[in-house]
Design a protein around this motif. Structure first.
Motif, PDB file in Angstrom:
ATOM      1  N   LYS A 148       0.935  -1.236  -0.183  1.00  0.00           N
ATOM      2  CA  LYS A 148       0.428   0.260   0.421  1.00  0.00           C
ATOM      3  C   LYS A 148       0.579   1.239  -0.325  1.00  0.00           C
ATOM      4  CE  LYS A 148      -4.123  -2.606   2.094  1.00  0.00           C
ATOM      5  NZ  LYS A 148      -4.649  -1.888   3.257  1.00  0.00           N
ATOM      6  N   ARG A 149       0.093   2.208  -0.274  1.00  0.00           N
ATOM      7  CA  ARG A 149       0.571   3.994  -0.991  1.00  0.00           C
ATOM      8  C   ARG A 149       1.445   4.269  -0.022  1.00  0.00           C
ATOM      9  NH1 ARG A 149      -0.043   6.882  -5.871  1.00  0.00           N
ATOM     10  NH2 ARG A 149       2.084   5.595  -6.420  1.00  0.00           N
ATOM     11  N   THR A 150       0.347   4.146   1.356  1.00  0.00           N
ATOM     12  CA  THR A 150       1.203   4.739   2.985  1.00  0.00           C
ATOM     13  C   THR A 150       2.638   4.439   3.049  1.00  0.00           C
ATOM     14  OG1 THR A 150      -1.067   5.236   2.594  1.00  0.00           O
ATOM     15  CG2 THR A 150       0.260   5.318   4.731  1.00  0.00           C
ATOM     16  N   GLY A 151       1.978   2.882   2.778  1.00  0.00           N
ATOM     17  CA  GLY A 151       3.453   2.360   4.049  1.00  0.00           C
ATOM     18  C   GLY A 151       4.490   2.328   3.303  1.00  0.00           C
ATOM     19  N   ARG A 152       4.223   1.994   1.747  1.00  0.00           N
ATOM     20  CA  ARG A 152       5.566   1.553   0.935  1.00  0.00           C
ATOM     21  C   ARG A 152       6.122   3.479   1.084  1.00  0.00           C
ATOM     22  NH1 ARG A 152       3.143  -0.043  -3.726  1.00  0.00           N
ATOM     23  NH2 ARG A 152       2.275   1.938  -4.384  1.00  0.00           N
ATOM     24  N   LEU A 156      10.365   4.109   2.701  1.00  0.00           N
ATOM     25  CA  LEU A 156      11.098   4.706   1.878  1.00  0.00           C
ATOM     26  C   LEU A 156      11.619   6.436   2.101  1.00  0.00           C
ATOM     27  CD1 LEU A 156       9.485   4.955  -1.881  1.00  0.00           C
ATOM     28  CD2 LEU A 156      11.639   3.755  -1.106  1.00  0.00           C
ATOM     29  N   GLU A 157      10.765   7.192   3.261  1.00  0.00           N
ATOM     30  CA  GLU A 157      10.972   8.132   4.086  1.00  0.00           C
ATOM     31  C   GLU A 157      12.654   7.626   5.064  1.00  0.00           C
ATOM     32  OE1 GLU A 157      10.817  10.789   4.353  1.00  0.00           O
ATOM     33  OE2 GLU A 157       9.248  11.660   2.676  1.00  0.00           O
ATOM     34  N   ALA A 158      12.252   6.221   5.595  1.00  0.00           N
ATOM     35  CA  ALA A 158      13.527   6.350   6.261  1.00  0.00           C
ATOM     36  C   ALA A 158      14.060   5.612   5.345  1.00  0.00           C
ATOM     37  CB  ALA A 158      12.268   4.544   7.281  1.00  0.00           C
ATOM     38  N   ALA A 180       6.891   5.690  -9.107  1.00  0.00           N
ATOM     39  CA  ALA A 180       6.366   6.898  -8.203  1.00  0.00           C
ATOM     40  C   ALA A 180       6.583   7.640  -7.159  1.00  0.00           C
ATOM     41  CB  ALA A 180       4.956   6.767  -8.869  1.00  0.00           C
ATOM     42  N   ASP A 181       6.492   6.415  -6.110  1.00  0.00           N
ATOM     43  CA  ASP A 181       6.809   6.779  -4.493  1.00  0.00           C
ATOM     44  C   ASP A 181       8.052   6.706  -4.656  1.00  0.00           C
ATOM     45  OD1 ASP A 181       3.989   6.632  -4.400  1.00  0.00           O
ATOM     46  OD2 ASP A 181       4.322   4.693  -3.033  1.00  0.00           O
ATOM     47  N   LEU A 182       9.334   6.485  -4.668  1.00  0.00           N
ATOM     48  CA  LEU A 182      10.660   6.919  -5.564  1.00  0.00           C
ATOM     49  C   LEU A 182      10.933   8.011  -4.758  1.00  0.00           C
ATOM     50  CD1 LEU A 182      12.023   2.806  -6.295  1.00  0.00           C
ATOM     51  CD2 LEU A 182      12.477   4.228  -4.100  1.00  0.00           C
ATOM     52  N   VAL A 183      10.404   8.919  -6.310  1.00  0.00           N
ATOM     53  CA  VAL A 183      10.836   9.716  -7.144  1.00  0.00           C
ATOM     54  C   VAL A 183       9.983  10.763  -6.444  1.00  0.00           C
ATOM     55  CG1 VAL A 183       9.917  11.673  -8.950  1.00  0.00           C
ATOM     56  CG2 VAL A 183      10.931   9.567  -9.505  1.00  0.00           C
ATOM     57  N   SER A 184       8.695  10.510  -5.522  1.00  0.00           N
ATOM     58  CA  SER A 184       8.558  12.023  -4.527  1.00  0.00           C
ATOM     59  C   SER A 184       8.982  11.709  -3.808  1.00  0.00           C
ATOM     60  CB  SER A 184       6.435  11.228  -4.148  1.00  0.00           C
ATOM     61  OG  SER A 184       6.174  11.889  -3.402  1.00  0.00           O
TER      62      SER A 184
END
Length: 290
Positions: A148-152, A156-158, A180-184
């Motif tokens: 899920k995006r929130t957990g992903r 990545l933030e960590a 997309a989440d990596l970019v963000s």
């Protein structure tokens, strides 16, 4: 429970056997010899592994052992080993226990005094690292990111400031969302190498900035097919980050906005400070609107 053993016999050996991640020619002669000699094969998917054994001309009793039944099936595995039978543990592809089931079996087998013998061979993360051209003196393997995006994004933030090269596995139906989440989170300029279908006929590597790799994958008709290994350059050394934090970022953005477009400004400041290009782009827009 006390196990009955044949007189004069000792426990069998648990072999951890690496199998091909795609190309069957990568199975080592030693692995083939072990698979030929063991009494039982414990496999993540008996149908999938059955095809490998069939390719080798082998017919072996098999035990299905996967993430949903590993703890329950260990009693049977232990019973067979204590009865003196050698057993091979294999996964669907690659080296068992590397983001695959098996650690419970290995841990409990060792606790019971069973000999555990690794038979090394193919491993997707090592295969990708060897061809990525990114630093390998230190790397952090994080397996599959949360679905899920929130957990992903939280995961990545960590890892955002981790200086070691990052390695992830990803499935075809989530690869675009993950990039997309990596970019963000990590920034579109972070260097990234993506390996698809490693060792197989359509093996492909995509490399460049995370933003560029995402764009390339979106236009590739085969971009969402196959299995993926994502290799990401680690964060810049802390010295540069500390130097960047001493800058007045808003002032720098303001000075550059007087001469350059917002996107270019965000890119330059991200390179100078090690900050997120997307976050700096949003901040530059706010300053420009003022």
């Amino acid at each position: 429970m006390k196990e009955t053993r044949q007189a004069g016999s000792g426990p069998g050996t648990l072999y951890i056997v690496a199998t091909p991640i795609g190309n069957l020619g990568d199975l080592s002669p030693r692995a083939e010899k072990v698979l030929s000699s063991v009494a039982i094969v414990a496999a993540e998917d008996t149908r999938h592994s059955g095809r490998l054994l069939q390719h080798l001309g082998l017919s072996k009793p098999m035990i299905a052992l996967h993430e949903h039944n590993e703890r329950e099936r260990f009693d049977r595995v232990l019973k067979e080993l204590l009865a003196g039978k050698d057993l091979a543990l294999i996964s669907d592809a690659g080296t068992p226990l590397i983001s695959d089931p098996g650690y419970v079996v290995v841990r409990e087998a060792r606790a019971a005094g069973i000999r555990v013998s690794p038979i090394p061979g193919p491993c997707a993360l090592v295969t990708a690292l060897s061809a990525a051209g990114l630093p390998t003196d230190r790397f952090l393997f994080a397996g599959f990111l949360p679905a899920k995006r929130t957990g992903r994004k939280s995961a990545l933030e960590a890892l955002k400031r981790e200086p070691a090269t990052l390695v992830f596995y990803e499935s075809p139906h989530r690869i675009l969302d993950t990039l997309a989440d990596l970019v963000s989170v990590l920034g579109g300029e972070r260097e990234l190498v993506l390996g698809r279908e490693l060792t197989k006929t359509f093996e492909t590597f995509y490399s460049g900035s995370a933003e560029d790799v995402l764009a390339e994958l979106q236009t590739d008709p085969h971009g969402s097919k196959g299995e993926f290994v994502v290799v990401v350059r680690g964060a810049e050394a802390s010295g540069r980050a500390e130097a960047g934090s001493q800058l007045d970022v808003d002032k720098l953005l303001g000075l550059l906005l007087a001469e350059l477009p917002v996107k270019k400004v965000a890119k330059i400041v991200a390179e100078l400070t090690g900050g997120s290009k997307n976050e700096l782009y949003q901040r530059a827009l706010e300053l420009k609107d003022r």
